[in-house]
Motif scaffolding. Structure first.
Motif, PDB file in Angstrom:
ATOM      1  N   ILE A 244       0.850  -1.186   0.000  1.00  0.00           N
ATOM      2  CA  ILE A 244       0.000   0.000   0.000  1.00  0.00           C
ATOM      3  C   ILE A 244       0.888   1.239   0.000  1.00  0.00           C
ATOM      4  N   ASP A 356      -5.631   4.011  -7.107  1.00  0.00           N
ATOM      5  CA  ASP A 356      -6.224   5.313  -7.417  1.00  0.00           C
ATOM      6  C   ASP A 356      -5.920   5.673  -8.865  1.00  0.00           C
ATOM      7  N   LYS A 360      -1.472   4.175  -7.888  1.00  0.00           N
ATOM      8  CA  LYS A 360      -0.940   3.862  -6.556  1.00  0.00           C
ATOM      9  C   LYS A 360      -1.878   2.898  -5.834  1.00  0.00           C
ATOM     10  N   VAL A 362      -3.903   1.686  -2.934  1.00  0.00           N
ATOM     11  CA  VAL A 362      -4.469   2.346  -1.747  1.00  0.00           C
ATOM     12  C   VAL A 362      -5.130   1.350  -0.795  1.00  0.00           C
ATOM     13  N   LEU A 378     -13.336   6.591  -2.589  1.00  0.00           N
ATOM     14  CA  LEU A 378     -12.364   7.125  -3.566  1.00  0.00           C
ATOM     15  C   LEU A 378     -13.045   7.871  -4.709  1.00  0.00           C
TER      16      LEU A 378
END
Length: 380
Positions: A244, A356, A360, A362, A378
């Motif tokens: 993460i 995202d 990345k 998350v 999100l």
């Protein structure tokens, strides 16, 4: 001469009591209240969890009989026409008997062979825990309802804590059984089920597997446990790339039509990478939730790309169609040797990565309501 005849008669009686021959099973069921001519089907689950009919006979004079040869023990089901419910039992060589009440089929006892007697014993202990759990629910329903209405979190949490103790009892029962019954086939089934937990205790699973008798290890289920353990105990590759906060590595692989599809070209505002397989029961159970998630959030920016760890392309495509998975699907058809799975350090499925818009990571390994909540958050 009379003595000889008596001995022969006694031997005949003994032989007739043990009807099944060597390496043969005879399953005999007795049921009242069902008309002759009704069908009885012997069923088994395939790799996807679907039930497959293996044999069908008719009821005659309130009885039915299946005969055949079992290479190894396996869990089967008896399905009787017009009767609600099915009878689970272990099909293995020997004389297996069922005395069935058509109105209470769930309490049918299957007797005559070692593994079915063990299954009875294991189920009886589980039923005892279940009865305590149901009594607790009945005794505390009003109390819980009142606590929810008044938002009394102290009472609610206390009741939930007490209720969770029953789950602990189920786990303890299974652990104790596996540890003390290395020759029982259901010990392998219990161990296999341990992989379906969100965070499987690999050390415990290995300990239980190592304690099984060779005969149980050599069954299809024993071999499957060994294969899963070998995968889990292999060194994790490139795990630093999928933590993460890190950027998810790009990948590409063939889709069901043979076209190469990449993660990069399937990115959305939010992207879920879903590792699964047609033979993975927890994956198939989760697919309806994924379908609902995609329908609700795709128009708002959610994309999903599923990476299958199948080896059989036909079964992979059939599962996609049956489960109505309409988003991007890719597979190298290499099981856990799949290079994408290796680059993401996949040891168990289902496994998910939430990305995202920048790619990345998350969140990881969310399912159901938790995954939905994260996607909704999100996409706000």
């Amino acid at each position: 001469m009379k003595k000889i005849l008596l001995v022969i008669a006694a031997i005949t009686v003994l032989i007739s009591c043990n009807k099944a021959g060597e390496n043969e099973y005879i399953v005999t069921g007795t049921i009242k209240g069902i008309a002759d001519g009704k069908s009885v089907t012997l069923e088994v689950q395939d790799e996807t969890g679907a039930l497959k009919p293996m044999d069908t006979v008719k009821i005659e004079k309130g009885k039915f009989t299946f005969k055949g040869n079992a290479k190894e023990p396996e869990m089967y089901l008896i399905n009787i026409e017009t009767v609600q419910g099915k009878i689970p039992f272990i099909l293995e060589n020997g004389d297996i008997e069922m005395n069935i009440n058509k109105d209470s089929i769930n309490i049918t006892k299957v007797t005559g062979t070692y593994n079915n007697e063990e299954l009875n014993s294991y189920k009886d202990k589980g039923i005892a825990i279940q009865k305590k759990m149901m009594k607790f629910q009945k005794d505390n329903t009003v109390k819980m309802t009142q606590a929810q209405q008044t938002k009394d979190t102290v009472v609610m949490n206390s009741l939930r804590k007490e209720y969770s103790k029953f789950q602990d009892e189920f786990v303890k029962q299974s652990d104790e059984y596996v540890g003390s019954h290395p020759k029982a086939f259901i010990a392998a089934l219990i161990i296999e089920g341990m992989f379906n937990q969100m965070a499987p205790d690999v050390t415990k699973i290995k300990k239980f597997y190592d304690g099984l008798d060779k005969e149980v290890k050599d069954t299809k289920h024993g071999k499957k446990i060994k294969k899963q353990l070998d995968e889990l105990l292999k060194p994790v590759v490139n795990v630093d790339k999928v933590e993460i906060g890190g950027v998810a590595p790009d990948f590409s692989a063939p889709n069901p039509q043979g076209k190469t599809v990449s993660l990069k070209e399937n990115m959305g505002k939010v992207t879920v990478i879903d590792f699964w397989a047609s033979w993975c029961k927890p994956c198939r159970a989760e697919n309806p939730n994924m379908v609902t998630l995609y329908k609700e959030f795709h128009a708002k920016g959610l994309n999903i790309i599923s990476v299958s760890l199948d080896e059989d392309g036909t079964k992979w495509k059939e599962a996609i169609a049956k489960d109505q998975l309409t988003w991007a699907q890719v597979s190298n058809l290499k099981n856990f040797e799949d290079p994408i799975a290796n680059s993401y350090g996949i040891k168990l499925i289902p496994s998910t990565f939430v990305l995202d818009a920048s790619g990345k990571v998350v969140a990881k390994d969310l399912r159901g309501a938790e995954l939905k909540a994260k996607v909704a958050e999100l996409l706000k």
